[in-house]
Motif scaffolding. Structure first.
Motif, PDB file in Angstrom:
ATOM      1  N   PHE A   1      -5.232  22.394  10.839  1.00 16.99           N
ATOM      2  CA  PHE A   1      -4.082  21.888  11.603  1.00 16.99           C
ATOM      3  C   PHE A   1      -3.300  20.862  10.793  1.00 16.99           C
ATOM      4  O   PHE A   1      -2.073  20.764  10.911  1.00 16.99           O
ATOM      5  CB  PHE A   1      -4.546  21.272  12.932  1.00 16.99           C
ATOM      6  N   ALA A   2      -4.008  20.092   9.952  1.00 15.44           N
ATOM      7  CA  ALA A   2      -3.338  19.069   9.134  1.00 15.44           C
ATOM      8  C   ALA A   2      -2.672  19.691   7.918  1.00 15.44           C
ATOM      9  O   ALA A   2      -1.576  19.269   7.517  1.00 15.44           O
ATOM     10  CB  ALA A   2      -4.344  18.011   8.704  1.00 15.44           C
ATOM     11  N   LYS A   3      -3.312  20.707   7.329  1.00 15.47           N
ATOM     12  CA  LYS A   3      -2.738  21.340   6.133  1.00 15.47           C
ATOM     13  C   LYS A   3      -1.386  21.967   6.440  1.00 15.47           C
ATOM     14  O   LYS A   3      -0.479  21.941   5.599  1.00 15.47           O
ATOM     15  CB  LYS A   3      -3.709  22.397   5.586  1.00 15.47           C
TER      16      LYS A   3
ATOM     17  N   ARG B   1       5.412  16.018   3.138  1.00 13.18           N
ATOM     18  CA  ARG B   1       4.445  15.170   2.443  1.00 13.18           C
ATOM     19  C   ARG B   1       5.209  14.319   1.425  1.00 13.18           C
ATOM     20  O   ARG B   1       5.656  14.820   0.407  1.00 13.18           O
ATOM     21  CB  ARG B   1       3.375  16.020   1.754  1.00 13.18           C
ATOM     22  N   LYS B   2       5.361  13.030   1.738  1.00 13.17           N
ATOM     23  CA  LYS B   2       6.171  12.168   0.893  1.00 13.17           C
ATOM     24  C   LYS B   2       5.550  10.778   0.823  1.00 13.17           C
ATOM     25  O   LYS B   2       5.399  10.116   1.847  1.00 13.17           O
ATOM     26  CB  LYS B   2       7.600  12.085   1.456  1.00 13.17           C
TER      27      LYS B   2
ATOM     28  N   ALA C   1       0.854  -1.189   0.000  1.00  6.82           N
ATOM     29  CA  ALA C   1       0.000   0.000   0.000  1.00  6.82           C
ATOM     30  C   ALA C   1       0.886   1.233   0.000  1.00  6.82           C
ATOM     31  O   ALA C   1       2.063   1.174   0.349  1.00  6.82           O
ATOM     32  CB  ALA C   1      -0.921   0.004   1.216  1.00  6.82           C
ATOM     33  N   VAL C   2       0.293   2.352  -0.410  1.00 13.13           N
ATOM     34  CA  VAL C   2       1.020   3.622  -0.420  1.00 13.13           C
ATOM     35  C   VAL C   2       0.754   4.350   0.886  1.00 13.13           C
ATOM     36  O   VAL C   2      -0.399   4.616   1.245  1.00 13.13           O
ATOM     37  CB  VAL C   2       0.603   4.503  -1.611  1.00 13.13           C
ATOM     38  N   LEU C   3       1.824   4.640   1.587  1.00 15.67           N
ATOM     39  CA  LEU C   3       1.765   5.440   2.805  1.00 15.67           C
ATOM     40  C   LEU C   3       2.099   6.875   2.439  1.00 15.67           C
ATOM     41  O   LEU C   3       3.159   7.153   1.887  1.00 15.67           O
ATOM     42  CB  LEU C   3       2.768   4.914   3.830  1.00 15.67           C
ATOM     43  N   MET C   4       1.194   7.806   2.753  1.00 19.85           N
ATOM     44  CA  MET C   4       1.496   9.217   2.572  1.00 19.85           C
ATOM     45  C   MET C   4       2.106   9.711   3.873  1.00 19.85           C
ATOM     46  O   MET C   4       1.441   9.787   4.906  1.00 19.85           O
ATOM     47  CB  MET C   4       0.244  10.019   2.231  1.00 19.85           C
ATOM     48  N   GLN C   5       3.400  10.002   3.848  1.00 23.39           N
ATOM     49  CA  GLN C   5       4.112  10.404   5.055  1.00 23.39           C
ATOM     50  C   GLN C   5       3.896  11.891   5.339  1.00 23.39           C
ATOM     51  O   GLN C   5       4.303  12.748   4.565  1.00 23.39           O
ATOM     52  CB  GLN C   5       5.599  10.107   4.903  1.00 23.39           C
ATOM     53  N   ILE C   6       3.226  12.142   6.464  1.00 23.01           N
ATOM     54  CA  ILE C   6       2.938  13.514   6.893  1.00 23.01           C
ATOM     55  C   ILE C   6       3.246  13.599   8.378  1.00 23.01           C
ATOM     56  O   ILE C   6       2.421  14.003   9.191  1.00 23.01           O
ATOM     57  CB  ILE C   6       1.462  13.896   6.640  1.00 23.01           C
ATOM     58  N   GLY C   7       4.434  13.187   8.759  1.00 17.42           N
ATOM     59  CA  GLY C   7       4.780  13.199  10.168  1.00 17.42           C
ATOM     60  C   GLY C   7       3.849  12.325  10.976  1.00 17.42           C
ATOM     61  O   GLY C   7       3.560  11.186  10.615  1.00 17.42           O
TER      62      GLY C   7
END
Length: 260
Positions: free
Chosen positions: A144-146, A153-154, A120-126
């Motif tokens: 807060f997320a933006k 964002r990776k 699966a693709v993990l969107m890394q956002i801390g």
């Protein structure tokens, strides 16, 4: 982010994880450690002490470990001598988690738990890293997320296995003390590949967004969380604690189940 800034951030995070490993282990060895200062459950130490001895040893499994300290429900237990299994799909954060717990009785696996054996693709956002598309869409609209997504964002492809197979291969015995699941909207996938009745952990801490005002406009996220909640309750658990983010469940004993 420039290559220099990225490298500097990587060095700083590595140093911080090792610093935390040394300092928290020193604290634990002298007077016993309390939950992380960033733990989202203020009363966790009191709730936990009513059921277990935080210094007496035990075993936990945490699905969605992040860096092993920030927002952690279990880092204090690991420092106090508990055995732990951490699952973290991000390569970068799994590395930091290993550094953070290098003096502890823990195993860190760089993979995700889900409903089957896949990728699966993990969107890394801390701390908000997610493999759930609906949750990612919600984060794109929440202020807060933006802000965090703007900084980091990776995407990363990660291995997914069922929690059943992961626990079996890791030698975990049914009836272990604590299971924590915090995977930013992917919780239903985790429990789809997990036989809760068979493994029967004594306590669960699960991030569920069906009581969170921020997700009021996202019916699918709330409905998914509600299905997970009902599945846990149906498996013989009762709620000890609930807030807008986390719920703590306790396995009922035989007498409680008969009354229920």
């Amino acid at each position: 982010m420039t290559a220099q800034r990225s490298a500097a951030r990587r060095v700083w995070r590595t140093f911080r994880s090792f610093r935390d490993a040394v300092w928290t282990k020193l604290v634990a060895s002298t007077k016993g450690r309390k939950p992380s200062s960033t733990c989202q459950i203020d009363s966790l130490a009191e709730i936990f002490a009513a059921e277990f001895d935080p210094m007496g040893g035990g075993q936990f499994v945490e699905v969605g470990a992040y860096d092993g300290e920030r927002f952690s429900n279990t880092s204090w237990l690991a420092d106090n001598g508990w055995h732990g299994l951490y699952l973290e799909p991000s390569v970068d954060y799994a590395r930091l988690c290993r550094i953070r717990h290098c003096f502890n009785k823990t195993q860190v696996l760089n993979l995700a738990a889900g409903e089957g054996e896949s990728e699966a693709v993990l969107m890394q956002i801390g701390a908000l890293s997610t493999m759930c598309e609906d949750t990612l869409k919600e984060y794109e609209r929440l202020d807060f997320a933006k802000r965090m997504m703007f900084k980091e964002r990776k995407p990363q492809t990660t291995v997914v296995r069922t929690l059943n197979s992961i626990l079996t291969d890791a030698g975990i015995e049914p009836g272990f003390e604590l299971l924590v699941v915090d995977v930013e909207g992917y919780e239903e996938k985790v429990f789809s590949g997990f036989d809760l009745s068979a493994w029967s952990p004594q306590m669960l801490i699960v991030e569920l967004h069906d009581c969170c005002d921020s997700f009021d406009d996202d019916s699918e996220t709330a409905e998914s969380a509600s299905r997970v909640r009902q599945k846990i309750l149906a498996a013989g658990y009762l709620e000890l604690y609930r807030d807008s983010v986390n719920t703590i469940f306790k396995r009922m004993d035989q007498q409680q189940r008969q009354v229920a």
